[in-house]
Design an enzyme around this catalytic site. Structure first.
Site, PDB file in Angstrom:
ATOM      1  N   CYS A   1      -6.246   2.809  -4.041  1.00 37.07           N
ATOM      2  CA  CYS A   1      -5.507   3.135  -2.683  1.00 37.07           C
ATOM      3  C   CYS A   1      -6.458   4.369  -2.316  1.00 37.07           C
ATOM      4  CB  CYS A   1      -4.309   3.952  -3.223  1.00 37.07           C
ATOM      5  SG  CYS A   1      -3.295   4.361  -1.820  1.00 37.07           S
TER       6      CYS A   1
ATOM      7  N   CYS B   1       0.811  -1.385  -0.093  1.00 35.88           N
ATOM      8  CA  CYS B   1      -0.030   0.006  -0.028  1.00 35.88           C
ATOM      9  C   CYS B   1       0.852   1.170   0.025  1.00 35.88           C
ATOM     10  CB  CYS B   1      -0.915   0.154   1.200  1.00 35.88           C
ATOM     11  SG  CYS B   1      -2.124   1.470   0.932  1.00 35.88           S
TER      12      CYS B   1
END
Length: 555
Positions: free
Chosen positions: A487, A307
């Site tokens: 994201c 991430c």
């Protein structure tokens, strides 16, 4: 703490916690030996934490880290030397106790009959038959006599592994599938940013592994040591082998806490925290709430990482809290990024820059964290210049949120399945291994050039399932993964910039702009992140329900 006695002098245990040390001392142990390297698990305390608690309790302590399944004769000799030198009785631990038992078995090989070693280990709940076979086979792994065989073996029970198992069983309920996963707990890791921002409680992000994996799979509670692809075998701890017809490799990513000097010794105290660990995310929120003035630093290491937006998500949520508490003007925020841009997909940078300006964040690009001194509240960065020259920059902090360097797990990096950088080497569209056609890879450990996110795994799992079935003669067509990743950038409490993109940074919005405009911060995207995505994860993705994730047939 669940100690198992191997002899009068040695007991073994699964992972212990600092809070267990008092009970360990009360049971009469004099020495603790750690055989587990730092960074194997996201809920794993570092050795420095165990060491500090043990010394405070008057116990001796020794660190003999051994990568899963990589026990060498030298490791066994070091373990034997430690046992001969340290006060008795000794408690040795690793993730499950298997490595410690293996070390004991090898170190005792010259002193005890093999049958006695096997009997003592079995009484403690450990199978050392593979170890004894290795001894008799002059160190070679026995692939001719696997302890189990399955049609499909999945390495890893995290987001990717559980999802691909569920997707396979949704299509063919009678498949013979085994999942190799040593952890007892499954974590919803995308929720840790929200824990660090005071939105979720950490307990909301964890469930028992047995409740998450599909009921029709065989769960092998062991750690993988390596691969023997020519023999269609996975090597697990204890030198045992599992045979497969098709293999899926998705063990996740390794957080290299020791890649930053001094970090392991100060995590969770001295204002040093990270949302990349389950037990530390609440400490992030504690630091954010308590800081009223001073300097706050947020770091991002070189790519690839899990991430890529998470380091700045932590920063935005913290800054928003300080803004709401009217103390932001007294806090100097610095973002230190090893890369050269704020976010890898340029289309989302303008919206993010508005928040950088709102929170008066100082951006420091091409700065890689080298070392942290928690008690002194100092950090050092390597600053790379445009001409290739580098200099070391020192800065102070009152709070620092660290994103650790990351890499593929050791047993992947050292295996025949790895590319030159250590990642599982797969075709980016089909997810099939480039050299071994009955092996597939997905999730954070693969070398597909996409963002390493749960959203990517959600789209990869059905593709992988379809292509395995096609290879088995049970499917109608090959499918392709397009590199989708998402994201949700938490720029403030209540608003998110929802970044969605495919290979090459091509935008891939899931919703019309009138519902969610991913280029702008929105309340709708926040509701998606806070209220909708967690149940989608637990009740859809991990159950094989592919809402908005149906795979596309290759053209």
């Amino acid at each position: 703490m669940n100690a198992k006695k191997l002899s009068e002098e040695v007991s073994v245990s699964p992972q212990i916690m600092p809070a267990d040390i008092a009970a360990i001392a009360a049971q009469g142990f004099k020495t603790i030996v750690c055989n587990r390297p730092d960074g194997e698990g996201t809920d794993q305390p570092l050795f420095a934490e165990i060491e500090a608690a043990a010394r405070a309790a008057g116990l001796s302590v020794r660190y003999i880290p051994v990568s899963t399944g990589k026990v060498t004769d030298e490791d066994a000799a070091a373990f034997g030397d430690a046992l001969s030198q340290m006060p008795k009785p000794v408690l040795a631990y690793c993730r499950t106790g298997t490595r410690s038992t293996t070390l004991w078995a090898l170190s005792e090989g010259a002193r005890r009959p093999a049958a006695e070693i096997a009997e003592r280990a079995k009484a403690a709940g450990y199978d050392v038959s593979g170890v004894l076979s290795r001894i008799s086979n002059k160190g070679l792994i026995d692939t001719d006599h696997p302890v189990a065989s399955h049609d499909i073996v999945i390495v890893g029970g995290g987001a990717a592994g559980a999802a691909v198992a569920a997707s396979l069983l949704r299509r063919r309920p009678n498949l013979d599938i085994a999942v190799i996963e040593p952890a007892e707990t499954h974590y919803y890791q995308p929720g840790w940013t929200m824990v660090g921002g005071g939105v979720f409680q950490k307990e909301e992000t964890a469930k028992a592994m047995g409740a998450v994996l599909p009921r029709r799979v065989t769960w092998i509670k062991a750690a993988v040591a390596g691969f023997e692809p020519e023999a269609n075998c996975v090597v697990i701890e204890g030198c045992r082998t599992i045979r497969y017809k098709h293999l899926v490799v998705c063990p996740g990513i390794k957080l290299n806490w020791d890649g930053v000097e001094g970090l392991s010794q100060t995590l969770g105290k001295n204002g040093v925290t990270s949302n990349y660990r389950y037990d530390l995310a609440p400490y992030t929120w504690e630091l954010v709430r308590s800081l009223r003035s001073g300097r706050a630093i947020f770091t991002q290491p070189p790519m690839p990482i899990k991430c890529a937006g998470a380091p700045q998500k932590a920063m935005y949520l913290a800054a928003d809290h300080w803004l709401r508490k009217k103390c932001l003007k007294d806090i100097d925020i610095g973002f230190y990024n090893a890369g050269g841009v704020l976010f890898g997909v340029a289309d989302y940078v303008p919206a993010l820059m508005e928040y950088v300006k709102r929170y008066d964040v100082t951006l420091n690009f091409n700065h890689t964290l080298l070392a942290v001194d928690g008690p002194a509240k100092k950090a050092w960065f390597k600053k790379a210049g445009a001409d290739g020259a580098a200099e070391t920059i020192e800065t102070s902090f009152d709070m620092i949120h660290v994103c650790p360097p990351q890499q593929a797990p050791d047993f992947v990096r050292s295996s025949p399945l790895a590319d030159t950088a250590g990642w599982v080497d797969v075709d980016p569209a089909t997810l099939r291994h480039k050299r071994y056609p009955n092996i597939f890879g997905l999730g954070d450990a693969s070398n597909t050039p996409n963002a390493k996110t749960a959203a990517a795994a959600r789209k990869q799992a059905p593709v992988c399932a379809e292509n395995i079935l096609f290879d088995m003669g049970l499917g109608s067509a090959l499918c392709a993964y397009d590199g989708y990743g998402s994201c949700p950038l938490t720029v403030e409490r209540g608003k998110i910039v929802l970044a969605e993109f495919c290979y090459g940074g091509k935008l891939a919005p899931s919703f019309p702009k009138y519902i969610i405009d991913g280029m702008q911060p929105s309340r709708a995207a926040w509701i998606l992140k806070e209220r909708i995505l967690p149940p989608i994860y637990w009740k859809a993705m991990l159950k094989g329900r592919e809402w908005m994730a149906r795979p596309k047939v290759m053209a």
